[in-house]
Structure formats: structure tokens, C-alpha cells
Enzyme design. Structure first.
Site, mmCIF file in Angstrom:
data_model
loop_
_atom_site.group_PDB
_atom_site.id
_atom_site.type_symbol
_atom_site.label_atom_id
_atom_site.label_comp_id
_atom_site.label_asym_id
_atom_site.label_seq_id
_atom_site.Cartn_x
_atom_site.Cartn_y
_atom_site.Cartn_z
ATOM 1 C CD GLN A 178 -2.455 21.681 -7.324
ATOM 2 O OE1 GLN A 178 -1.722 22.493 -7.873
ATOM 3 N NE2 GLN A 178 -2.112 20.413 -7.138
ATOM 4 N N GLY A 189 13.485 13.142 -15.347
ATOM 5 C CA GLY A 189 12.829 11.900 -15.701
ATOM 6 C C GLY A 189 13.365 11.461 -17.050
ATOM 7 C CG HIS A 244 19.826 60.651 -7.365
ATOM 8 N ND1 HIS A 244 18.538 61.119 -7.448
ATOM 9 C CD2 HIS A 244 20.106 60.583 -6.053
ATOM 10 C CE1 HIS A 244 18.063 61.335 -6.243
ATOM 11 N NE2 HIS A 244 18.992 61.009 -5.378
#
Length: 402
Positions: free
Chosen positions: A77, A135, A314
Site C-alpha cells: 500500500q 465503532g 553499569h
């Protein structure tokens, strides 16, 4: 049946972790987000189709042409024009029924199974306490889909659209007819409305499992917490653990990893292949020490993700943080992960200060960044990919790459 996995997004809300890496390849436990999606569907699909975009070549190189004996196809895409547009890119490959899954959402295998068991076209739905941000699905008397209303102020039900679907190839005809939305995209929910208008039955597949959209950095931490929560209760050691090490399970030490004397690892924790922990380090759950990463002398790491090749050598503390690939934390660097006013930590996302919902959240550090010795990083601060700090610097604001 095909499994079409949408993995084309830029992942801007996840910055700086996505500045050099596509979001679907971010690690969750011992696998990437994308591989976890594959694993949920591997028993119900025959082939995968991955819709790529941003840094798609990295996905193709990492996954290859097959996953667990299932062929993997790739389509691109090139421009982010919505979910319907993304699904449309799979049309040259797909010639049978297919599922649509998201490459950045953590779900259980029961979800693709429910979709695959539906008759033809189906929408996955789950109950939520407040559906106004989703939704919202309404059903007909026979239980099929009636409508999907996006982010309503007065939701008609508490059924949220999970964003995963089962389709038949005829859907491509309806995608061709799908109009552009107000925000300039082609939405798959609009395509579904066209199917309903033409009398197509769409089943609603109920889902009650995990549903975590991993869109922002603290959600990657949450996904890793979930993944490590699935570890068995004991110690699983396939690497080298020296004398004088204390492993308090559940802890997994992968083959090729090394835990040196004086280290204390408190699970759930995962020490990946090639990683080194210690000597005299303290690793607390829920932590992933990535492949070839290093947690050294007098370092404490708590509830964090260290991606591959990251190093905290460290005399440092890293808590509730995510360190990208190849990050180097200079000696004496300390990360704050708690606000003194007891409020939730906020993080800048696309220029907006967002409540993360977490009282503890440290630093989000992009790939290849380096801190100078004795750096202090405030809670909820982001350091961009390839960025650096000066010795003794106090970082209280985000420093992002262009």
C-alpha cells in the site's frame, strides 16, 4: 482461506521506536507483533498476505516467504488511504475467502477461529464498558449485523467493532464502489454498509479474549507484560547460568544467553539468545532482555523492554522503559519512572500530552540513541533514534530526531 494482515502504517504514535523500524516488527516477548498475529491465525488459514508500506522491505526480509510452513505473500500500500484501500491491495493474490487482521493488535487465537467459523462475511465484536471511542455494533433479530456507528455520543449497544473481519472475494467489487470519507480515506466500514444495503448478510462473531491495540509506547509495555504473564511458573534455562546467580521464576534464559555471578533475576523475565546479564545485576519483572543485549554490573532493570543489541553497561537504573535496538546507556544513567504528585505519567503523542493511565512510566528511547555518563531522564520523556545526551545532563523534555 487466506489471512490478510494489515501492516502498512507509519506508526507515528509509537515514535521514536518506529523511526527506524516498522511497528509490526516491534518485539512482544520472544516474537514480533506481526509473528504473534500469524500465530493466532495459523490453524485457520492456509496462506498469509501481508499488506506493507512503511519500511516494508524490513518486514519482507525478517519474515521471509513462509511462516510455520504457511506461504507468505506481500503486497504494497504505497499511500495510506484507509483500511478498504489497504484490503484492496490484496486482490491480485486472494481468490478465496479471507480474514482481515491487524498487524499491531494483540488478540487470542479464538478471534480468527470465530471469524473463520462464521458463514461468509463476518465482523468480530466484543463487549466494552464505554463504547464511545469505538465503532459500535447493532444486531438484527437473527443476530446478524444491522449497523456500525462510529464513535457515537449515545451508543446504542456496548458491542465494539474489533476491526477484524471475514470476507468473500465479492467484497473487492464493493471496495471499488466505496466513496472517500470526510478525512480523505476509504474505510472498510463504509464498504460493509454497501454490502448491507445490497442485502448481504454479515455475521457478528463474538469475542471475549484479549484485545490490545499496540499503538503507543506504553501499550508495547502492556503487551510485553501480557506475554510474560503467560510464562510457566518455574525457571527454564537453556543458556549459561554461573554459580552465585539467583533466578526467581518464572524466568526463561534462552540458548546462547549468559547470566553471570551475582545476578538476581526476578520473574517474569525473558533473557533472549546472545544476551548477557551481570555480574551483580538486578533484573525485575516484567522485563525482556533482547537478543545480544547487555545488562551489566550494578544495573537494575525493572518492567522494561531492551530490544536487540541494547546495552546498559553499569551503575544505572532503567524502570518501566523501552530501549530501542542498539541503544547504549552510559554509566550512571538513571531513569525516573514516577511523578512526585502521584498523578499518571503523561507522554507526548503527535504533539499532544496524553495521559498514559500508568503511574509508573520511564523513558522511551529510539534505536541507536546514546546517553552520556550520569544522565538523568525524567518520567515519560522520549529520546529519539540516534540522539545523544551530554555527560551529567538532566533531560526533562523530549528530544526527537527529525
Amino acid at each position: 482461506m487466506y489471512g490478510v494482515v494489515l501492516a502498512a502504517g507509519r506508526g507515528t504514535r509509537m515514535r521514536p521506536l518506529t523511526d527506524r523500524r516498522p511497528k509490526p516488527l516491534l518485539p512482544v516477548g520472544d516474537r514480533s507483533l506481526l509473528e504473534r498475529v500469524f500465530d493466532t491465525a495459523v490453524d485457520v488459514v492456509d496462506e498469509f498476505v501481508v499488506v506493507t508500506g512503511y519500511r516494508g522491505e524490513a518486514i519482507r526480509e525478517t519474515v521471509g516467504e513462509a511462516y510455520r510452513s504457511h506461504p507468505v505473500h506481500y503486497v504494497e500500500q504505497a499511500e495510506a488511504l484507509g483500511t478498504a484501500h489497504a484490503v484492496a491491495q490484496a486482490e491480485p493474490v486472494v481468490d478465496d475467502d479471507f480474514l482481515v487482521l491487524n498487524g499491531d493488535v494483540v488478540v487470542d487465537p479464538s478471534l480468527p477461529r470465530a471469524l473463520a467459523d462464521a458463514d461468509g462475511t463476518a465482523v468480530a465484536a466484543t463487549e466494552v464498558s464505554d463504547p464511545r471511542a469505538y465503532g459500535v455494533i447493532s444486531t438484527a433479530e437473527d443476530g446478524s449485523l444491522a449497523t456500525i456507528v462510529e464513535k457515537p455520543d449515545d451508543p446504542p449497544t456496548t458491542l465494539a467493532n474489533v476491526g477484524c473481519y471475514a470476507f468473500e472475494p465479492v467484497v473487492f467489487e464493493y471496495i471499488d464502489r466505496t466513496p472517500e470519507s470526510e478525512r480523505g480515506e476509504y474505510e472498510i466500514t463504509t464498504t460493509i454498509e454497501l454490502l448491507l444495503d445490497d442485502g448481504h448478510r454479515i455475521d457478528v462473531a463474538p469475542y471475549e479474549g484479549t484485545w490490545l491495540d499496540v499503538g503507543r509506547p506504553w501499550e508495547l509495555l502492556a503487551a510485553n507484560e501480557l506475554a510474560l504473564g503467560d510464562l510457566d511458573g518455574g525457571v527454564e534455562n537453556h543458556g549459561t547460568v554461573e554459580e552465585g546467580v539467583h533466578l526467581d521464576g518464572p524466568v526463561v534464559v534462552e540458548a546462547g544467553a549468559r547470566v553471570q555471578s551475582g545476578a538476581y533475576v526476578e520473574g517474569p523475565a525473558l533473557i533472549r539468545a546472545g544476551a548477557e546479564v551481570g555480574p551483580n545485576a538486578y533484573v525485575r519483572g516484567s522485563t525482556v532482555v533482547g537478543q545480544n543485549a547487555h545488562v551489566g554490573h550494578s544495573v537494575e532493570v525493572k518492567n522494561s523492554v531492551l530490544m536487540a543489541d541494547a546495552s546498559v553497561g553499569h551503575l544505572s537504573y532503567v524502570g518501566d522503559s523501552v530501549l530501542g535496538r542498539g541503544v547504549n546507556v552510559g554509566a550512571g544513567t538513571n531513569v525516573a519512572n514516577l511523578r512526585h504528585d502521584d498523578e499518571n505519567v503523561r507522554l507526548q503523542v503527535k504533539g499532544e500530552s496524553v495521559d498514559t493511565g500508568r503511574r509508573k512510566l520511564g523513558a522511551i528511547v529510539g534505536g541507536g540513541a546514546k546517553t552520556g555518563i550520569n544522565t538523568s531522564i525524567n518520567a515519560g520523556v522520549k529520546l529519539g533514534a540516534g540522539e545523544t545526551t551530554n555527560p551529567g545532563e538532566v533531560l526533562t523534555r523530549d528530544r526527537l530526531s527529525e
